[in-house]
Design a protein around this motif. Sequence first.
Motif, PDB file in Angstrom:
ATOM      1  N   CYS A 143       0.839  -1.212   0.000  1.00  0.00           N
ATOM      2  CA  CYS A 143       0.000   0.000   0.000  1.00  0.00           C
ATOM      3  C   CYS A 143       0.865   1.251   0.000  1.00  0.00           C
ATOM      4  O   CYS A 143       0.561   2.238  -0.693  1.00  0.00           O
ATOM      5  N   ALA A 144       1.967   1.214   0.762  1.00  0.00           N
ATOM      6  CA  ALA A 144       2.849   2.393   0.836  1.00  0.00           C
ATOM      7  C   ALA A 144       3.481   2.672  -0.523  1.00  0.00           C
ATOM      8  O   ALA A 144       3.614   3.836  -0.939  1.00  0.00           O
ATOM      9  N   ALA A 145       3.859   1.603  -1.239  1.00  0.00           N
ATOM     10  CA  ALA A 145       4.433   1.790  -2.587  1.00  0.00           C
ATOM     11  C   ALA A 145       3.389   2.415  -3.516  1.00  0.00           C
ATOM     12  O   ALA A 145       3.691   3.326  -4.297  1.00  0.00           O
ATOM     13  N   ALA A 146       2.159   1.944  -3.401  1.00  0.00           N
ATOM     14  CA  ALA A 146       1.084   2.514  -4.231  1.00  0.00           C
ATOM     15  C   ALA A 146       0.845   3.974  -3.859  1.00  0.00           C
ATOM     16  O   ALA A 146       0.591   4.812  -4.732  1.00  0.00           O
ATOM     17  N   ASP A 147       0.946   4.298  -2.572  1.00  0.00           N
ATOM     18  CA  ASP A 147       0.741   5.681  -2.134  1.00  0.00           C
ATOM     19  C   ASP A 147       1.764   6.628  -2.756  1.00  0.00           C
ATOM     20  O   ASP A 147       1.445   7.765  -3.098  1.00  0.00           O
ATOM     21  N   MET A 148       3.000   6.146  -2.896  1.00  0.00           N
ATOM     22  CA  MET A 148       4.031   6.973  -3.537  1.00  0.00           C
ATOM     23  C   MET A 148       3.620   7.318  -4.960  1.00  0.00           C
ATOM     24  O   MET A 148       3.745   8.448  -5.403  1.00  0.00           O
ATOM     25  N   VAL A 149       3.129   6.299  -5.660  1.00  0.00           N
ATOM     26  CA  VAL A 149       2.683   6.501  -7.036  1.00  0.00           C
ATOM     27  C   VAL A 149       1.507   7.476  -7.069  1.00  0.00           C
ATOM     28  O   VAL A 149       1.463   8.405  -7.875  1.00  0.00           O
ATOM     29  N   LEU A 150       0.564   7.263  -6.152  1.00  0.00           N
ATOM     30  CA  LEU A 150      -0.654   8.078  -6.165  1.00  0.00           C
ATOM     31  C   LEU A 150      -0.387   9.501  -5.695  1.00  0.00           C
ATOM     32  O   LEU A 150      -1.167  10.413  -5.982  1.00  0.00           O
ATOM     33  N   GLY A 151       0.744   9.695  -4.985  1.00  0.00           N
ATOM     34  CA  GLY A 151       1.109  11.055  -4.573  1.00  0.00           C
ATOM     35  C   GLY A 151       1.509  11.910  -5.752  1.00  0.00           C
ATOM     36  O   GLY A 151       1.385  13.127  -5.722  1.00  0.00           O
ATOM     37  N   ASP A 152       1.991  11.273  -6.833  1.00  0.00           N
ATOM     38  CA  ASP A 152       2.453  12.013  -8.013  1.00  0.00           C
ATOM     39  C   ASP A 152       1.335  12.293  -8.999  1.00  0.00           C
ATOM     40  O   ASP A 152       1.338  13.301  -9.677  1.00  0.00           O
ATOM     41  N   ALA A 153       0.432  11.331  -9.128  1.00  0.00           N
ATOM     42  CA  ALA A 153      -0.593  11.487 -10.168  1.00  0.00           C
ATOM     43  C   ALA A 153      -1.792  10.614  -9.833  1.00  0.00           C
ATOM     44  O   ALA A 153      -1.655   9.579  -9.183  1.00  0.00           O
ATOM     45  N   ARG A 154      -2.948  11.000 -10.298  1.00  0.00           N
ATOM     46  CA  ARG A 154      -4.137  10.196 -10.151  1.00  0.00           C
ATOM     47  C   ARG A 154      -4.036   9.010 -11.105  1.00  0.00           C
ATOM     48  O   ARG A 154      -3.661   9.157 -12.262  1.00  0.00           O
ATOM     49  N   ASP A 155      -4.281   7.831 -10.596  1.00  0.00           N
ATOM     50  CA  ASP A 155      -4.183   6.636 -11.440  1.00  0.00           C
ATOM     51  C   ASP A 155      -5.182   5.612 -10.916  1.00  0.00           C
ATOM     52  O   ASP A 155      -5.014   5.058  -9.832  1.00  0.00           O
ATOM     53  N   ASP A 156      -6.241   5.394 -11.690  1.00  0.00           N
ATOM     54  CA  ASP A 156      -7.348   4.556 -11.219  1.00  0.00           C
ATOM     55  C   ASP A 156      -6.927   3.116 -10.949  1.00  0.00           C
ATOM     56  O   ASP A 156      -7.381   2.505  -9.994  1.00  0.00           O
ATOM     57  N   LEU A 157      -6.060   2.586 -11.808  1.00  0.00           N
ATOM     58  CA  LEU A 157      -5.654   1.189 -11.631  1.00  0.00           C
ATOM     59  C   LEU A 157      -4.839   1.028 -10.343  1.00  0.00           C
ATOM     60  O   LEU A 157      -5.070   0.106  -9.552  1.00  0.00           O
ATOM     61  N   THR A 158      -3.894   1.946 -10.130  1.00  0.00           N
ATOM     62  CA  THR A 158      -3.098   1.868  -8.897  1.00  0.00           C
ATOM     63  C   THR A 158      -3.997   2.027  -7.672  1.00  0.00           C
ATOM     64  O   THR A 158      -3.834   1.311  -6.670  1.00  0.00           O
ATOM     65  N   ALA A 159      -4.942   2.942  -7.743  1.00  0.00           N
ATOM     66  CA  ALA A 159      -5.857   3.140  -6.614  1.00  0.00           C
ATOM     67  C   ALA A 159      -6.669   1.875  -6.350  1.00  0.00           C
ATOM     68  O   ALA A 159      -6.889   1.489  -5.191  1.00  0.00           O
ATOM     69  N   ALA A 160      -7.079   1.202  -7.419  1.00  0.00           N
ATOM     70  CA  ALA A 160      -7.877  -0.019  -7.253  1.00  0.00           C
ATOM     71  C   ALA A 160      -7.031  -1.143  -6.664  1.00  0.00           C
ATOM     72  O   ALA A 160      -7.477  -1.873  -5.770  1.00  0.00           O
ATOM     73  N   GLU A 161      -5.803  -1.282  -7.159  1.00  0.00           N
ATOM     74  CA  GLU A 161      -4.939  -2.328  -6.604  1.00  0.00           C
ATOM     75  C   GLU A 161      -4.632  -2.039  -5.139  1.00  0.00           C
ATOM     76  O   GLU A 161      -4.633  -2.941  -4.298  1.00  0.00           O
ATOM     77  N   ARG A 162      -4.399  -0.759  -4.845  1.00  0.00           N
ATOM     78  CA  ARG A 162      -4.140  -0.405  -3.453  1.00  0.00           C
ATOM     79  C   ARG A 162      -5.338  -0.784  -2.570  1.00  0.00           C
ATOM     80  O   ARG A 162      -5.177  -1.274  -1.447  1.00  0.00           O
ATOM     81  N   ALA A 163      -6.537  -0.555  -3.069  1.00  0.00           N
ATOM     82  CA  ALA A 163      -7.738  -0.885  -2.285  1.00  0.00           C
ATOM     83  C   ALA A 163      -7.834  -2.387  -2.029  1.00  0.00           C
ATOM     84  O   ALA A 163      -8.185  -2.821  -0.921  1.00  0.00           O
ATOM     85  N   VAL A 164      -7.490  -3.192  -3.040  1.00  0.00           N
ATOM     86  CA  VAL A 164      -7.507  -4.652  -2.846  1.00  0.00           C
ATOM     87  C   VAL A 164      -6.466  -5.046  -1.780  1.00  0.00           C
ATOM     88  O   VAL A 164      -6.731  -5.893  -0.918  1.00  0.00           O
ATOM     89  N   TRP A 165      -5.287  -4.424  -1.841  1.00  0.00           N
ATOM     90  CA  TRP A 165      -4.244  -4.756  -0.854  1.00  0.00           C
ATOM     91  C   TRP A 165      -4.633  -4.279   0.541  1.00  0.00           C
ATOM     92  O   TRP A 165      -4.339  -4.947   1.534  1.00  0.00           O
ATOM     93  N   HIS A 166      -5.270  -3.117   0.612  1.00  0.00           N
ATOM     94  CA  HIS A 166      -5.719  -2.610   1.914  1.00  0.00           C
ATOM     95  C   HIS A 166      -6.804  -3.540   2.488  1.00  0.00           C
ATOM     96  O   HIS A 166      -6.808  -3.845   3.679  1.00  0.00           O
ATOM     97  N   TYR A 167      -7.676  -4.001   1.613  1.00  0.00           N
ATOM     98  CA  TYR A 167      -8.671  -4.998   2.020  1.00  0.00           C
ATOM     99  C   TYR A 167      -7.952  -6.238   2.575  1.00  0.00           C
ATOM    100  O   TYR A 167      -8.293  -6.743   3.652  1.00  0.00           O
TER     101      TYR A 167
END
Length: 492
Positions: A392-416
Amino acid sequence: MTGKTTSTPAFTRRALVSDIMTWQYEKPDRFALHLEHDRQFIPWMAARGINAFSYIRQERDSRLKIDELRPLLDENGIASEYGGHVLRLLLPRDRFDANPEFFPIGADGRRNPRGNLCVASEAALAIVRDGAVRYIRDNPECALLHVWGADVLGGAWCRCGDCAGLAPQRQYMAVVNAIAAALADARTVPPPVAYLAYHDTLDPVPELDPLPNVAFEWAPRERCYSHAIDDAACAVNPRYLDSLKRYIDLFDGRGHVFEYYADAILFGGLGFATPAIIARDLRAYRALGIAGVSCLTFGAYSVLAYPVNLEAFARGTQSPDFDPDATLADVAARRHPRCAPAMTAAYRAIARASMLVLDGGGDVMRPSLNSPAPTERIRQLRAARDLFDDACAAADMVLGDARDDLTAAERAVWHYGREVVHGIADYVAAAGITGEERGARGEAAIGRIGEAITQVRGIDLPLKGTWGAYDIEWVRDRWMAVLRRRFGDLQK
Ligand SMILES: [Zn+2]
Ligand SMILES: [Zn+2]
């Protein structure tokens, strides 16, 4: 990304499999959502060398296949296969009042309309046989017919005086052979019929005598996915490998392996990546001379939660000598071209978490409960939770730079996954304590597992598909009920 290979694929039949009901075909908007996914996924399958698609019909399904996809599958050179848990449908349940003798005698000594059939009844056997032959007559494109019994562990076969001496495996073989014989009479090139080795029938019995157009379909659902199938160090898998080898002998090598590398139900909806296990499994299956392998999938949700496993399966069915870690990195780069290093790190964390959570086999949402609490298991689950956090932290780094629906969705699955694993660790720990605190701590753990679904609910519809939007909701109700019941049984 490598192009299409020109060498001979390691397996002749390279199939993906899905339950028909997950198309939600009775609700037009939901059905349209799945078909939209299929229009992208089927060409992907073909490009990766998958050459068969198998539909699983359940008793509640009014369909045998998704007709709307037939042209797309044909255009892409992907064979269609039908059947599934159809035995009870082939013997209509409304025959029970007039002909109870068609139906099996259960453990209570009485005929009941719920099980498969009484194979001592020639009339019942003929009805089932003729119904299966009709499937093929009406759907001649069917490349492999799957005729499976009720999806239950124990109890669906007959205990009447004539059947009691026959193990469930032999009762089942009597049905499959009857169908295979009728198909062989009716067609010059009869489609093969699959005999499912699963639950009651996972272990072969010596007297099985399959006809030449019967192949086994070996489905080791409760195996351990933290070790390869031929890993002698695993406490679970050697028994499974042994059953497979015995089936190969009994069927003169005619058989298929049905795998669960993208099974969102077995895996509790958690995101996992097990490319090294898939590579070694497929090497073992190839070495045993297995001709066909398939993998159960749940539409868009499997693509979201198991992208590495789908790619590993596709590559491995061409050649199991692929590099698992390079495959993981390739999938990260393909899905996230602008942030491949961060997402490769995330996928590696998920791969390590997978090895911890999946150790020991069985459904993720049915953790074994021991008293006293197994400290090693709790340690594994907590370490896995921390790895989900890393992803999730790795995905957060990506999402801090730009909006990205796929990364946000994968992050949500991992957070789940993080929340579920945390809850399961607490659940196992609560089971191990004594005293009045236990009930409250168990309930808190179950509550955390139940709440985790809010992560999945936030994911974009096209990315999680019909399974992630609708099916996971009723499956979750079942998971919660079982978690509660098993904890309650402990309290008694
Ligand atoms: Zn019987
Ligand atoms: Zn294991």
